[in-house]
Design a protein around this motif. Sequence first.
Motif, mmCIF file in Angstrom:
data_model
loop_
_atom_site.group_PDB
_atom_site.id
_atom_site.type_symbol
_atom_site.label_atom_id
_atom_site.label_comp_id
_atom_site.label_asym_id
_atom_site.label_seq_id
_atom_site.Cartn_x
_atom_site.Cartn_y
_atom_site.Cartn_z
ATOM 1 N N LEU A 154 0.834 -1.206 0.000
ATOM 2 C CA LEU A 154 0.000 0.000 0.000
ATOM 3 C C LEU A 154 0.870 1.258 0.000
ATOM 4 C CD1 LEU A 154 -2.900 1.001 0.036
ATOM 5 C CD2 LEU A 154 -2.836 0.888 2.519
ATOM 6 N N SER A 155 1.925 1.246 0.778
ATOM 7 C CA SER A 155 2.833 2.392 0.838
ATOM 8 C C SER A 155 3.487 2.655 -0.514
ATOM 9 C CB SER A 155 3.895 2.145 1.911
ATOM 10 O OG SER A 155 4.818 3.207 1.936
ATOM 11 N N TRP A 156 3.979 1.596 -1.160
ATOM 12 C CA TRP A 156 4.608 1.773 -2.475
ATOM 13 C C TRP A 156 3.604 2.308 -3.500
ATOM 14 C CZ3 TRP A 156 9.389 2.492 -3.265
ATOM 15 C CH2 TRP A 156 10.377 1.797 -2.571
ATOM 16 N N MET A 157 2.363 1.793 -3.467
ATOM 17 C CA MET A 157 1.368 2.245 -4.443
ATOM 18 C C MET A 157 0.989 3.704 -4.198
ATOM 19 S SD MET A 157 1.317 -0.189 -6.485
ATOM 20 C CE MET A 157 0.365 0.830 -7.559
ATOM 21 N N LYS A 158 0.899 4.104 -2.945
ATOM 22 C CA LYS A 158 0.626 5.514 -2.644
ATOM 23 C C LYS A 158 1.773 6.386 -3.144
ATOM 24 C CE LYS A 158 -2.260 4.885 1.470
ATOM 25 N NZ LYS A 158 -2.312 5.043 2.944
ATOM 26 N N ASN A 159 3.003 5.918 -2.968
ATOM 27 C CA ASN A 159 4.161 6.662 -3.459
ATOM 28 C C ASN A 159 4.124 6.794 -4.981
ATOM 29 O OD1 ASN A 159 5.164 6.944 -0.865
ATOM 30 N ND2 ASN A 159 6.609 5.242 -1.045
ATOM 31 N N ALA A 160 3.719 5.729 -5.657
ATOM 32 C CA ALA A 160 3.635 5.762 -7.123
ATOM 33 C C ALA A 160 2.614 6.803 -7.584
ATOM 34 C CB ALA A 160 3.277 4.385 -7.670
ATOM 35 N N VAL A 161 1.471 6.846 -6.901
ATOM 36 C CA VAL A 161 0.433 7.824 -7.248
ATOM 37 C C VAL A 161 0.902 9.246 -6.935
ATOM 38 C CG1 VAL A 161 -1.851 8.633 -6.544
ATOM 39 C CG2 VAL A 161 -1.512 6.250 -7.124
ATOM 40 N N ASP A 162 1.598 9.408 -5.818
ATOM 41 C CA ASP A 162 2.123 10.731 -5.475
ATOM 42 C C ASP A 162 3.141 11.202 -6.507
ATOM 43 O OD1 ASP A 162 0.561 10.843 -3.208
ATOM 44 O OD2 ASP A 162 2.179 10.243 -1.840
ATOM 45 N N ALA A 163 3.960 10.274 -6.999
ATOM 46 C CA ALA A 163 4.991 10.626 -7.978
ATOM 47 C C ALA A 163 4.413 10.847 -9.375
ATOM 48 C CB ALA A 163 6.059 9.532 -8.041
ATOM 49 N N SER A 164 3.258 10.252 -9.636
ATOM 50 C CA SER A 164 2.645 10.348 -10.961
ATOM 51 C C SER A 164 1.126 10.449 -10.819
ATOM 52 C CB SER A 164 3.040 9.107 -11.776
ATOM 53 O OG SER A 164 2.556 9.178 -13.067
ATOM 54 N N PRO A 165 0.632 11.616 -10.352
ATOM 55 C CA PRO A 165 -0.786 11.739 -9.992
ATOM 56 C C PRO A 165 -1.771 11.668 -11.161
ATOM 57 C CG PRO A 165 0.342 13.843 -9.771
ATOM 58 C CD PRO A 165 1.387 12.825 -10.069
ATOM 59 N N CYS B 21 -10.264 5.382 -5.680
ATOM 60 C CA CYS B 21 -9.178 5.302 -6.661
ATOM 61 C C CYS B 21 -9.730 5.093 -8.072
ATOM 62 C CB CYS B 21 -8.212 4.166 -6.314
ATOM 63 S SG CYS B 21 -7.247 4.474 -4.825
ATOM 64 N N TYR B 22 -10.720 4.210 -8.199
ATOM 65 C CA TYR B 22 -11.309 3.964 -9.515
ATOM 66 C C TYR B 22 -12.024 5.212 -10.032
ATOM 67 C CZ TYR B 22 -10.386 -0.919 -8.277
ATOM 68 O OH TYR B 22 -9.802 -2.108 -7.899
ATOM 69 N N LYS B 23 -12.615 5.972 -9.124
ATOM 70 C CA LYS B 23 -13.243 7.230 -9.539
ATOM 71 C C LYS B 23 -12.192 8.231 -10.027
ATOM 72 C CE LYS B 23 -17.502 6.993 -6.842
ATOM 73 N NZ LYS B 23 -18.298 7.580 -5.745
ATOM 74 N N ARG B 24 -11.002 8.208 -9.423
ATOM 75 C CA ARG B 24 -9.908 9.067 -9.900
ATOM 76 C C ARG B 24 -9.520 8.688 -11.321
ATOM 77 N NH1 ARG B 24 -6.897 12.417 -6.320
ATOM 78 N NH2 ARG B 24 -5.909 13.031 -8.261
ATOM 79 N N TRP C 125 -3.237 4.791 -10.413
ATOM 80 C CA TRP C 125 -4.470 4.908 -9.636
ATOM 81 C C TRP C 125 -5.223 3.580 -9.637
ATOM 82 C CZ3 TRP C 125 -5.659 8.078 -5.995
ATOM 83 C CH2 TRP C 125 -5.139 9.374 -5.989
ATOM 84 N N SER C 126 -5.243 2.925 -10.797
ATOM 85 C CA SER C 126 -5.923 1.640 -10.898
ATOM 86 C C SER C 126 -5.252 0.598 -10.009
ATOM 87 C CB SER C 126 -5.916 1.169 -12.362
ATOM 88 O OG SER C 126 -6.601 -0.050 -12.486
ATOM 89 N N LEU C 127 -3.925 0.545 -10.036
ATOM 90 C CA LEU C 127 -3.199 -0.404 -9.192
ATOM 91 C C LEU C 127 -3.394 -0.114 -7.705
ATOM 92 C CD1 LEU C 127 0.102 -0.722 -11.260
ATOM 93 C CD2 LEU C 127 -1.619 -2.511 -10.894
ATOM 94 N N LEU C 128 -3.423 1.169 -7.346
ATOM 95 C CA LEU C 128 -3.698 1.517 -5.948
ATOM 96 C C LEU C 128 -5.098 1.043 -5.569
ATOM 97 C CD1 LEU C 128 -3.002 2.825 -3.237
ATOM 98 C CD2 LEU C 128 -3.669 5.039 -4.210
ATOM 99 N N GLY C 129 -6.055 1.238 -6.466
ATOM 100 C CA GLY C 129 -7.415 0.754 -6.210
ATOM 101 C C GLY C 129 -7.455 -0.755 -6.060
ATOM 102 N N ASP C 130 -6.761 -1.459 -6.941
ATOM 103 C CA ASP C 130 -6.721 -2.927 -6.851
ATOM 104 C C ASP C 130 -6.077 -3.375 -5.542
ATOM 105 O OD1 ASP C 130 -7.865 -2.966 -9.376
ATOM 106 O OD2 ASP C 130 -6.013 -3.517 -10.409
#
Length: 195
Positions: free
Chosen positions: A80-91, A116-119, A97-102
Amino acid sequence: LTELEKTLAMLKESMMFIEKKRPDFSKVFAAVGSRLVEFDRAQSAYDTSKVSLQLDPSNADAMAVAGRASLRLGNKEEALSWMKNAVDASPNSLEHWSLLGDTRDTLGDVSGAIECYKRVLAIDSNSIRHYEKILVHAPKDTDMIKKKAQALARLARHDDAVRTFSAGLDIDPKDRDMWIGKAASLNVSGKREEA
């Protein structure tokens, strides 16, 4: 001694080249890591993502690989932390966003997954699979059903749009916009008598 000086000069030149190409090498390692995750080689993928991040600490794709690999390895919080970092780095990344949602969905955070899916849909309103991911958890959400049907119509998938509008009308037969959308899709698909 002359050969040693030549070798040293070549090494310095190579180091400058490698330094300039660090982001490119990082992308290659991230791409390899992504494939490794797909082949269920989670530990190798994780290790590859770490190399990628050493080359370019801001590589969002490498962060996503680390997140996917961590999840497969059972390290849920790290994933979860890595996926949040990925979204922060590439919003603006649909994929991240899809991977964070998954990831959130896998961890049981349904409301977080839906957000996340709505994003994703805010970035690309024609992403049918993300409407479907939301509707798995909220099958009677007529607003989401209507948006999915409208997206299908925009994609010229009129028969699918008609079916989706019909499903929404089964839930809320008084929704005027769905009736109009269904009629328009029927009309465009050449079924004017049904419209």
